[in-house]
Write an enzyme that holds these catalytic residues in place. Structure first.
Site, PDB file in Angstrom:
ATOM      1  N   LYS A  55      60.705 -14.969  26.638  1.00 30.91           N
ATOM      2  CA  LYS A  55      61.800 -13.784  27.084  1.00 30.91           C
ATOM      3  C   LYS A  55      62.810 -13.880  26.114  1.00 30.91           C
ATOM      4  O   LYS A  55      63.954 -13.371  26.655  1.00 30.91           O
ATOM      5  CB  LYS A  55      62.031 -14.243  28.775  1.00 30.91           C
ATOM      6  CG  LYS A  55      60.979 -14.014  29.636  1.00 30.91           C
ATOM      7  CD  LYS A  55      60.251 -12.773  29.526  1.00 30.91           C
ATOM      8  CE  LYS A  55      59.454 -12.654  30.766  1.00 30.91           C
ATOM      9  NZ  LYS A  55      58.694 -11.507  30.750  1.00 30.91           N
ATOM     10  N   MET A 102      71.430  -6.800  26.020  1.00 30.66           N
ATOM     11  CA  MET A 102      70.273  -6.514  25.152  1.00 30.66           C
ATOM     12  C   MET A 102      70.600  -5.564  24.312  1.00 30.66           C
ATOM     13  O   MET A 102      69.475  -4.775  23.839  1.00 30.66           O
ATOM     14  CB  MET A 102      68.865  -6.538  26.033  1.00 30.66           C
ATOM     15  CG  MET A 102      68.756  -7.734  26.819  1.00 30.66           C
ATOM     16  SD  MET A 102      67.385  -7.200  28.199  1.00 30.66           S
ATOM     17  CE  MET A 102      68.174  -6.515  29.310  1.00 30.66           C
ATOM     18  N   ASP A 159      62.710 -19.471  31.169  1.00 27.92           N
ATOM     19  CA  ASP A 159      62.845 -18.229  30.187  1.00 27.92           C
ATOM     20  C   ASP A 159      63.547 -19.267  28.796  1.00 27.92           C
ATOM     21  O   ASP A 159      64.256 -20.327  28.892  1.00 27.92           O
ATOM     22  CB  ASP A 159      64.014 -17.151  30.315  1.00 27.92           C
ATOM     23  CG  ASP A 159      63.352 -16.292  31.414  1.00 27.92           C
ATOM     24  OD1 ASP A 159      62.205 -16.475  31.883  1.00 27.92           O
ATOM     25  OD2 ASP A 159      64.058 -15.681  32.017  1.00 27.92           O
TER      26      ASP A 159
END
Length: 522
Positions: free
Chosen positions: A60, A169, A38
């Site tokens: 990602k 996130m 990632d």
């Protein structure tokens, strides 16, 4: 001929710092043939990868183009079926918002062997590194972890009833998060911490409340971040000593970029069982440390000479111990023969160096003499007793050494009985993580604490086709030595020396390294 069977390892990289990875994860990285990783994976982790490894970045990172999940699944299956050892490196832990289920299902469908390796999730690492406990007997009896990638999908009415919230996130949706919290009844004075780049030198923390955190972070790039909401945030005041800079709270921790050795990767070459304390010293100064065992300590080929000396200990006037290994191995053999420190009654003990003295004290004995220069060859010059007819027991490494010391003692009338107490051998192979770091030119400095470690280091390099035949990997590497004898070996075998400790101890070597870095890397 049977083809090699491939395998896929879904590996958790942790929050970003290589030192926060598991040992298993680091070993797998050093052996990977294909790496699919990632964008969030930190650059130092890629330095652990062999130069022959195929590296495939699949993105990602929030807000930026990423490889489609179906294509990632295809890559894993394809390279596994080619017989490759594949590492699928994921930020944090593979099973915490890591989308591993789809990849595992694809591997199972293709009959590919796989294994999942856990990692430390930023959900747990970020609050810890910021000094915020997620649980407390009074303030937080439970906590919930969630992704705010799609805040509308969360049950905010239920979440505001939980004492501590950990949101991943959520940097791009902070305004929406705060609005939802207030809408569903959370007090506007509830404290919030936002931790960006946890576990890395650039880690930053913003502190505020539900009512003012959006204002405090206006214009700031928050991703990737972890958001902590709850009264436990207030505990940080008592658990950390932060430094406030322009409204941004930067914790003073060993990861902080202002530490003197920050940004330096140091290769430590010592016996496998003895590198820990020195590595800790360097890490406390901000260095990233890679340990490369260059000595394997074991028993001598025969105990005959030492057993004979132990049987007649009372005939000796002095016992000389020149290393930590000599102390430990001598006393282990003393115990094996049914004796203990009482058998040394009437015998004086000389040791070389503070570390050797500390090892002796661990056996409840104080040294009678320590030479001022911490080197064995200064023993004779400063010896406190008349050496004429003095009988000395000298347990040492089987391969010899200290010939000058023995010769000078003998010349002054002493009878020196040398008895092999241990053997130091070269490891069969170079540590794979150390090898990858050297190949990738990721090492800034190599430390040596004895001539033997240099000799074995050079043997291991010569046995490694990736490094032998050229010393390009050494061009910009600082070589650091613990003392004069070790320095001579550095010059003879490596052709260079940059740092020599003024005090011939590990503390002295650490101090010399810090001073050299401050003078040469400003």
């Amino acid at each position: 001929m049977k083809s090699q069977k491939g395998k896929v390892y879904l590996v958790g990289a942790g929050p970003g710092d290589c030192d926060l990875m598991t040992v298993r994860s680091q070993k797998l990285l050093s052996q990977a043939e294909v790496l699919i990783y990632d964008a969030l994976i930190d650059i130092p982790q890629l330095e652990l990868i062999p130069v022959t490894c195929l590296k495939i970045e699949v993105g990602k990172r929030g807000g930026k183009p990423s490889t489609q999940q179906q294509e990632i699944n295809h890559l894993l299956v394809e390279h596994c079926q080619r017989g490759k050892q594949v590492v699928r490196l994921k930020s944090g832990d593979p099973f915490i918002f890591g989308r591993s289920s789809s990849e595992i299902q694809a591997l199972i469908a293709a009959d590919c062997e796989f294994e999942v390796i856990p990692g430390i999730s930023s959900a747990f690492a970020a609050p810890l590194l910021a000094g915020i406990p997620l649980t407390d007997p009074v303030m937080s009896r439970c906590f919930a972890v969630m992704s705010a990638h799609e805040p509308d999908a969360l049950e905010w009415e239920a979440l505001v009833q939980i004492e501590t919230l950990v949101i991943l996130m959520g940097g791009r949706n902070l305004g929406e998060i705060v609005w939802q919290l207030q809408k569903h009844g959370l007090s506007s004075q509830t404290p919030i911490a936002i931790i960006r780049d946890c576990g890395r030198p650039e880690q930053q923390i913003w502190l505020g409340t539900v009512s003012d955190i959006v204002h405090k972070t206006t214009g700031q790039s928050l991703s990737p971040c972890v958001i902590i909401i709850g009264e436990v945030v207030r505990l940080r005041e008592y658990l950390m000593q932060p430094e406030i800079t322009n409204g941004i709270d930067i914790p003073v921790t060993p990861n902080h970029s202002q530490l003197p050795l920050a940004g330096n990767t140091i290769l430590v070459t010592r016996a496998a069982t003895q590198s820990g304390q020195f590595s800790d010293r360097l890490q406390q100064q901000g260095a990233r440390v890679i340990e490369m065992p260059a000595l394997v300590i074991g028993p001598p080929s025969t105990w005959e000479a030492l057993d004979s000396a132990i049987a007649q200990l009372s005939s000796f006037h002095w016992l000389i111990l020149t290393s930590h290994n000599a102390v430990d191995c001598f006393f282990q053999r003393l115990q094996a023969k049914g004796k203990d420190a009482r058998s040394l009654f009437g015998i004086k003990i000389a040791v070389v160096g503070k570390k050797t003295a500390e090892s002796l004290r661990s056996h409840s004995l104080q040294p009678d003499f320590i030479p001022p220069n911490f080197v064995a060859d200064s023993l004779v010059e400063n010896f406190p007793d008349n050496l004429q007819n003095c009988k000395i027991l000298f347990p040492r490494v089987e391969s010899g050494g200290r010939e000058v010391l023995v010769k000078e003692f003998t010349a002054k009338g002493a009878q020196v009985i040398e008895a092999p107490a241990y053997q130091s051998c070269c490891p069969e192979t170079i540590d794979p993580i150390a090898l990858a770091a050297l190949q990738n030119r990721a090492v800034n400095m190599i430390t040596f604490a004895s001539s033997k470690t240099i000799q074995n280091f050079c043997k291991l390099i010569e046995q490694s086709p990736e490094l032998s035949g050229s010393q390009d990997w050494l061009k910009n590497v600082c070589i650091a030595s613990i003392g004069p004898e070790t320095s001579k070996s550095c010059y003879n075998l490596l052709g260079k020396l940059d740092v020599e400790a003024k005090e011939y101890t590990l503390d002295g070597l650490t101090e010399a390294i810090v001073q050299w870095v401050s003078e040469n890397q400003t």
